[in-house]
Design an enzyme around this catalytic site. Sequence first.
Site, short mmCIF file in Angstrom:
data_model
loop_
_atom_site.label_atom_id
_atom_site.label_comp_id
_atom_site.label_asym_id
_atom_site.label_seq_id
_atom_site.Cartn_x
_atom_site.Cartn_y
_atom_site.Cartn_z
N LYS A 96 -3.06 8.04 -4.52
CA LYS A 96 -3.22 6.74 -5.18
C LYS A 96 -4.14 6.98 -6.37
CE LYS A 96 -5.43 2.29 -4.78
NZ LYS A 96 -6.13 1.31 -3.95
N GLY A 157 -11.14 -6.52 -4.86
CA GLY A 157 -12.16 -7.24 -4.09
C GLY A 157 -12.38 -8.68 -4.51
N ALA A 184 -4.46 -4.64 -4.78
CA ALA A 184 -5.75 -5.23 -5.18
C ALA A 184 -5.66 -6.70 -5.56
CB ALA A 184 -6.41 -4.46 -6.33
N GLY A 185 -6.72 -7.41 -5.22
CA GLY A 185 -6.88 -8.80 -5.64
C GLY A 185 -6.39 -9.82 -4.63
N ASN A 206 -7.34 -4.47 1.29
CA ASN A 206 -8.44 -3.96 2.10
C ASN A 206 -9.45 -5.07 2.39
OD1 ASN A 206 -10.43 -0.89 1.91
ND2 ASN A 206 -10.71 -2.64 3.21
#
Lengths: 256, 65
Positions: A96, A157, A184-185, A206
């Site tokens: 990644k 995040g 992400a986001g 995550n």
Amino acid sequence: MLEFYGTSVSSRLLLGTAQYPSPATLSEAVRASGTAIVTVSLRRESGRERGGQDFWALIKGLGLRVLPNTAGCHSVREAVTTAHMAREVFGTPWIKLEVIGEQDTLQPDPFGLVEAARILCDEGFEVFPYMTEDLVVAERLVEAGCKVLMPWGAPIGSGRGLNNAYGLRTLRAHFPDIPLVIDAGIGLPSHAAEAMELGYDAVLLNTAIAKAGDPVMMAQAFAKAVEAGRLAYEADPIEARDMAAPSTPLMGKAFL
Amino acid sequence: MKIILNGNPHETDAATLDAVLGELDLADAVVATAVNGAFVSAAERGETALRDGDQVEILAPMQGG
């Protein structure tokens, strides 16, 4: 079935392994999510504590595919070197690729990203580039050899969801045959469902699970949302319209 | 000889990268190494001589997003 670089993937939810309250919660959340791929990183081994060794034993015990990242790298050289180190440690050509260009938003540096992707693809890596939804950058990454693209929904995040649904829809339409992963986001299961409804192949998240009050329950919620969104996409949703269209038949209505 | 190990000054008698890992009880650990910003594979560690001031990085699997 969804494939990344020729490998069949049984779940459309990819999970990060950071920020969980405990290793046990991480394991439980990963199982509850049904994910088949977890992301990992490389960091300095902390002397006698050997924390990395314990973490690696835990991850190996999960029996899942790992996707190492180059998180925190700000230059092509750093990212390429980290990728080499990750390939040796994790025994996978998957990487990644993150080349961060700006500290407040952790926005990818598109120039460094394309350059690093070209180097790594030429060396036989199977690159998962973390990118913005920019169409031209996506073109360049595909030209460089990337066979998966991972545009952000919003900054890492931030939990803001899909900041630019139009741009993401455009990207999907432009690359109908390339696996696209929102990376992400994502903050809520509804964000993940929205991504899947747009026709995205998978989501990677995550913080939304790891930092939830109950990460295991949230992992279950995301698993259901991803499945629901994908089913909805495959079921071919109706177009939105401005005016009402009665659903109850008018024919046979009594004259009162 | 003084090297920079994972960002901190470190006094060592080790002549090679392999020997540094031995000193740190990391000989059998799952780690990746770099010297002065360049990746050094596990197979190359025994032949990688260290010099005063070298920057050595020893990385291990860690949580990531």
